[in-house]
Design a protein around this motif. Structure first.
Motif, short mmCIF file in Angstrom:
data_model
loop_
_atom_site.label_atom_id
_atom_site.label_comp_id
_atom_site.label_asym_id
_atom_site.label_seq_id
_atom_site.Cartn_x
_atom_site.Cartn_y
_atom_site.Cartn_z
N VAL A 34 58.67 64.79 101.88
CA VAL A 34 58.14 64.26 100.57
C VAL A 34 58.47 62.84 100.76
O VAL A 34 59.57 62.36 101.59
CB VAL A 34 58.89 64.64 99.54
N ASN A 35 57.62 61.83 100.54
CA ASN A 35 57.57 60.33 100.58
C ASN A 35 57.83 59.82 101.70
O ASN A 35 57.95 58.60 102.12
CB ASN A 35 58.78 59.81 99.66
N VAL A 52 50.59 59.39 101.33
CA VAL A 52 51.97 59.73 100.95
C VAL A 52 52.06 60.92 99.85
O VAL A 52 51.39 61.01 98.99
CB VAL A 52 52.70 58.63 100.21
N ASN A 54 54.13 63.22 97.07
CA ASN A 54 55.25 62.78 96.39
C ASN A 54 55.96 64.18 95.81
O ASN A 54 57.11 64.02 95.33
CB ASN A 54 54.79 62.14 95.11
N GLN A 55 55.00 65.26 95.91
CA GLN A 55 55.58 66.60 95.12
C GLN A 55 55.03 67.58 96.02
O GLN A 55 54.09 67.71 96.40
CB GLN A 55 55.46 66.57 93.61
N GLY A 63 50.15 63.71 95.85
CA GLY A 63 50.26 62.40 96.19
C GLY A 63 49.15 61.47 96.00
O GLY A 63 48.34 61.66 95.12
#
Length: 83
Positions: A34-35, A52, A54-55, A63
């Motif tokens: 993640v990220n 990217v 995110n989750q 993302g």
């Protein structure tokens, strides 16, 4: 265009495997977290795009794709892994 094929998710460790499809090429990105940014370029662009996530959820990631300035608009389609 750009396409994403989600191959595997690991919710516990926030990891995922995805195939990135750009300009008729498939690039495997395995064990990404993640990220963590994933940079890629398409033909006709001198700058890099940035993916990217995110989750990470079971069979799904969320993302964004950041596009460089003055880049041609890229159509995106995503296909999830079988649940």
């Amino acid at each position: 265009g750009v396409g994403l094929v989600l191959k595997k998710t690991n919710v516990r460790h926030h990891r995922f495997n995805v195939n990135l499809i750009a300009d008729d090429m498939t690039i495997q990105k395995n064990n990404r977290t993640v990220n963590e940014p994933i940079f890629f370029a398409t033909s006709g662009s001198k700058s890099f795009y940035e993916l990217v996530v995110n989750q990470v959820q079971s069979g799904q990631v969320k993302g964004y794709i950041s596009t460089p300035k003055n880049a041609p608009e890229v159509a995106m389609r995503s296909e999830g892994a079988s649940k």
